[in-house]
Scaffold this motif. Structure first.
Motif, PDB file in Angstrom:
ATOM      1  N   LEU A   1      13.178   0.821  -3.939  1.00  0.00           N
ATOM      2  CA  LEU A   1      12.686   1.406  -5.070  1.00  0.00           C
ATOM      3  C   LEU A   1      13.896   1.865  -5.754  1.00  0.00           C
ATOM      4  CD1 LEU A   1       9.477   3.389  -4.368  1.00  0.00           C
ATOM      5  CD2 LEU A   1       9.649   1.190  -5.253  1.00  0.00           C
ATOM      6  N   GLU A   2      14.894   2.540  -5.291  1.00  0.00           N
ATOM      7  CA  GLU A   2      16.190   3.094  -5.906  1.00  0.00           C
ATOM      8  C   GLU A   2      17.134   1.911  -6.269  1.00  0.00           C
ATOM      9  OE1 GLU A   2      19.598   6.193  -4.925  1.00  0.00           O
ATOM     10  OE2 GLU A   2      18.324   5.762  -3.393  1.00  0.00           O
ATOM     11  N   GLY A   3      17.093   0.887  -5.364  1.00  0.00           N
ATOM     12  CA  GLY A   3      17.953  -0.404  -5.610  1.00  0.00           C
ATOM     13  C   GLY A   3      17.626  -1.145  -6.753  1.00  0.00           C
ATOM     14  N   ASP A   4      16.250  -1.206  -7.041  1.00  0.00           N
ATOM     15  CA  ASP A   4      15.554  -1.649  -8.145  1.00  0.00           C
ATOM     16  C   ASP A   4      15.460  -1.124  -9.453  1.00  0.00           C
ATOM     17  OD1 ASP A   4      15.917  -4.198  -6.532  1.00  0.00           O
ATOM     18  OD2 ASP A   4      13.618  -3.955  -6.175  1.00  0.00           O
ATOM     19  N   GLY A   5      15.909   0.216  -9.649  1.00  0.00           N
ATOM     20  CA  GLY A   5      15.948   1.113 -10.636  1.00  0.00           C
ATOM     21  C   GLY A   5      14.514   1.932 -10.817  1.00  0.00           C
ATOM     22  N   TYR A   6      13.491   1.815  -9.477  1.00  0.00           N
ATOM     23  CA  TYR A   6      12.331   2.609  -9.539  1.00  0.00           C
ATOM     24  C   TYR A   6      12.480   3.819  -9.115  1.00  0.00           C
ATOM     25  CZ  TYR A   6      10.274  -1.819 -10.920  1.00  0.00           C
ATOM     26  OH  TYR A   6       9.978  -3.165 -11.738  1.00  0.00           O
ATOM     27  N   ALA A   7      13.337   4.341  -8.510  1.00  0.00           N
ATOM     28  CA  ALA A   7      13.578   5.819  -8.066  1.00  0.00           C
ATOM     29  C   ALA A   7      14.994   6.016  -7.977  1.00  0.00           C
ATOM     30  CB  ALA A   7      13.224   5.715  -6.660  1.00  0.00           C
ATOM     31  N   HIS A   8      15.404   7.474  -8.122  1.00  0.00           N
ATOM     32  CA  HIS A   8      16.690   7.859  -7.979  1.00  0.00           C
ATOM     33  C   HIS A   8      16.764   9.073  -6.810  1.00  0.00           C
ATOM     34  CE1 HIS A   8      16.006  11.612 -10.732  1.00  0.00           C
ATOM     35  NE2 HIS A   8      15.171  10.720 -11.062  1.00  0.00           N
ATOM     36  N   GLN A   9      17.770   9.782  -6.785  1.00  0.00           N
ATOM     37  CA  GLN A   9      17.884  10.852  -5.968  1.00  0.00           C
ATOM     38  C   GLN A   9      18.997  11.601  -6.533  1.00  0.00           C
ATOM     39  OE1 GLN A   9      19.260  10.757  -1.865  1.00  0.00           O
ATOM     40  NE2 GLN A   9      19.554   8.576  -2.218  1.00  0.00           N
ATOM     41  N   THR A  10      18.948  13.083  -6.528  1.00  0.00           N
ATOM     42  CA  THR A  10      19.627  14.107  -6.877  1.00  0.00           C
ATOM     43  C   THR A  10      19.811  15.057  -5.609  1.00  0.00           C
ATOM     44  OG1 THR A  10      19.540  13.630  -9.168  1.00  0.00           O
ATOM     45  CG2 THR A  10      20.558  15.338  -8.616  1.00  0.00           C
ATOM     46  N   ALA A  11      20.970  15.541  -5.137  1.00  0.00           N
ATOM     47  CA  ALA A  11      20.820  16.444  -4.042  1.00  0.00           C
ATOM     48  C   ALA A  11      20.090  16.306  -2.869  1.00  0.00           C
ATOM     49  CB  ALA A  11      20.674  17.905  -4.775  1.00  0.00           C
TER      50      ALA A  11
ATOM     51  N   ARG B   1       0.926  -1.129   0.059  1.00  0.00           N
ATOM     52  CA  ARG B   1      -0.006  -0.009   0.057  1.00  0.00           C
ATOM     53  C   ARG B   1       1.095   1.165  -0.066  1.00  0.00           C
ATOM     54  NH1 ARG B   1      -4.299   1.787  -1.733  1.00  0.00           N
ATOM     55  NH2 ARG B   1      -3.050   3.405  -2.518  1.00  0.00           N
ATOM     56  N   ARG B   2       1.927   1.271   0.870  1.00  0.00           N
ATOM     57  CA  ARG B   2       2.764   2.433   0.819  1.00  0.00           C
ATOM     58  C   ARG B   2       3.825   2.603  -0.485  1.00  0.00           C
ATOM     59  NH1 ARG B   2       5.123   1.982   7.081  1.00  0.00           N
ATOM     60  NH2 ARG B   2       3.053   2.842   8.154  1.00  0.00           N
ATOM     61  N   VAL B   3       3.914   1.641  -1.206  1.00  0.00           N
ATOM     62  CA  VAL B   3       4.611   1.732  -2.447  1.00  0.00           C
ATOM     63  C   VAL B   3       3.686   2.339  -3.178  1.00  0.00           C
ATOM     64  CG1 VAL B   3       5.346   0.632  -4.512  1.00  0.00           C
ATOM     65  CG2 VAL B   3       6.340   0.055  -2.275  1.00  0.00           C
ATOM     66  N   LEU B   4       2.489   1.933  -3.303  1.00  0.00           N
ATOM     67  CA  LEU B   4       1.343   2.818  -4.230  1.00  0.00           C
ATOM     68  C   LEU B   4       1.161   4.302  -3.677  1.00  0.00           C
ATOM     69  CD1 LEU B   4      -1.256  -0.058  -4.625  1.00  0.00           C
ATOM     70  CD2 LEU B   4       0.468   0.799  -6.010  1.00  0.00           C
ATOM     71  N   ASP B   5       1.331   4.492  -2.337  1.00  0.00           N
ATOM     72  CA  ASP B   5       0.943   5.672  -1.872  1.00  0.00           C
ATOM     73  C   ASP B   5       2.321   6.657  -2.588  1.00  0.00           C
ATOM     74  OD1 ASP B   5      -1.048   5.283  -0.467  1.00  0.00           O
ATOM     75  OD2 ASP B   5      -0.304   4.747   1.389  1.00  0.00           O
ATOM     76  N   ILE B   6       3.348   6.075  -2.623  1.00  0.00           N
ATOM     77  CA  ILE B   6       4.643   6.670  -3.108  1.00  0.00           C
ATOM     78  C   ILE B   6       4.309   7.209  -4.599  1.00  0.00           C
ATOM     79  CG2 ILE B   6       7.041   6.684  -3.527  1.00  0.00           C
ATOM     80  CD1 ILE B   6       7.413   5.043  -0.981  1.00  0.00           C
ATOM     81  N   LEU B   7       3.944   6.037  -5.376  1.00  0.00           N
ATOM     82  CA  LEU B   7       3.677   6.462  -6.668  1.00  0.00           C
ATOM     83  C   LEU B   7       2.671   7.384  -6.913  1.00  0.00           C
ATOM     84  CD1 LEU B   7       3.886   5.850  -9.787  1.00  0.00           C
ATOM     85  CD2 LEU B   7       2.121   4.086  -9.197  1.00  0.00           C
ATOM     86  N   GLN B   8       1.459   7.557  -6.217  1.00  0.00           N
ATOM     87  CA  GLN B   8       0.645   8.738  -6.126  1.00  0.00           C
ATOM     88  C   GLN B   8       1.129   9.944  -5.637  1.00  0.00           C
ATOM     89  OE1 GLN B   8      -2.472   6.518  -4.218  1.00  0.00           O
ATOM     90  NE2 GLN B   8      -2.927   5.010  -5.743  1.00  0.00           N
ATOM     91  N   PHE B   9       1.890   9.892  -4.665  1.00  0.00           N
ATOM     92  CA  PHE B   9       2.583  11.298  -4.230  1.00  0.00           C
ATOM     93  C   PHE B   9       3.250  11.703  -5.312  1.00  0.00           C
ATOM     94  CE2 PHE B   9       6.305  13.315  -2.467  1.00  0.00           C
ATOM     95  CZ  PHE B   9       5.787  14.079  -1.752  1.00  0.00           C
TER      96      PHE B   9
END
Length: 253
Positions: free
Chosen positions: A49-59, A10-18
């Motif tokens: 998510l970042e480890g599996d390539g679904y998210a990234h971060q900058t600064a 549920r929280r993964v979906l919440d992040i996507l919707q965020f």
């Protein structure tokens, strides 16, 4: 599946919707506060998510990658149900000049599986994945009307019948009477029961043993007088679809 697994999903979906709502990179604190998730739990999900390539971060700010889009596009392209029905939705949209929707029941709600909108400035807007109440929508009553009477009554009895406008059905007895009356003619009409300025018309569609609904959504003032004509068109299209898709092809000689 454990309760924790369900909560994490549920929280993964919440992040996507965020991110769909904010449309901008965000810090861990912003995401955590926006979703009401503890920072530690939020960080663990973002790390995954970042480890599996679904998210990234900058600064120090996170954002989702295009992997979501690529995989979602692949899934959508191979959805055999909506792919086979979409040409009919598009043809009906062009014929009627209004928004066409394919809907299905999900628990105590309706969920939109596919939506095609006309090229009109003033139109009924909707999106795939949107949910509607069963009792206050033409799609919901079409889906209820296609159920066996005993199953329909049991489901209707547990609906809360939330009020949306002055036209929303008020009692379970009234709801069941309305469904039976509309089911007898073959289509269902919602006149300002969920939104005061909109109309929807729906006809049930049975495919592969599953009840779906073909739905038209339109501005009330433009289409109220045409509701029954729209219903007749949807009913005819539903029957043609069921015959074409659900009828086995003849064996080759």
């Amino acid at each position: 599946m454990s309760t924790n697994d369900v909560k994490s999903a549920r929280r993964v979906l919440d992040i996507l919707q965020f991110f769909a709502a904010t449309q901008a990179p965000a810090t861990l604190s912003q995401i955590s506060a926006g979703l009401g998730i503890p920072k530690s739990s939020c960080l663990a999900l973002l790390d995954t998510l970042e480890g599996d390539g679904y998210a990234h971060q900058t600064a120090g700010r996170y954002y989702l990658t295009r992997r979501w889009l690529n995989e979602a596009s692949t899934v959508a392209e191979h959805d055999q149900l909506t792919t086979r029905i979409r040409p009919t939705l598009e043809a009906l949209r062009d014929e009627l000049g209004e928004t066409l929707i394919l809907a299905q029941r999900a628990g105590d709600h309706v969920v939109y599986l596919d939506v095609v909108e006309p090229e009109r400035i003033v139109r009924f807007t909707a999106k795939a994945g949107q949910r509607k109440p069963l009792h206050a929508s033409a799609s919901g009553r079409a889906l209820l009307g296609a159920m066996a009477p005993a199953e329909r009554e049991a489901l209707a009895a547990r609906l809360s019948l939330d009020r949306y406008t002055s036209q929303t059905v008020k009692t379970h007895k009234q709801l069941l009477r309305l469904i039976a009356s509309e089911a007898e003619r073959g289509w269902h009409v919602n006149l300002a029961e969920h939104q005061a300025d909109t109309l929807s018309v729906a006809a049930p569609l049975m495919l592969y043993g599953t009840v779906l609904a073909l739905v038209v959504g339109a501005p009330l003032d433009r289409s109220a007088a045409k509701a029954d004509a729209i219903g007749q068109t949807l009913l005819a299209a539903s029957r043609q679809l069921a015959q074409r898709i659900d009828t086995p092809a003849p064996l080759a000689r």
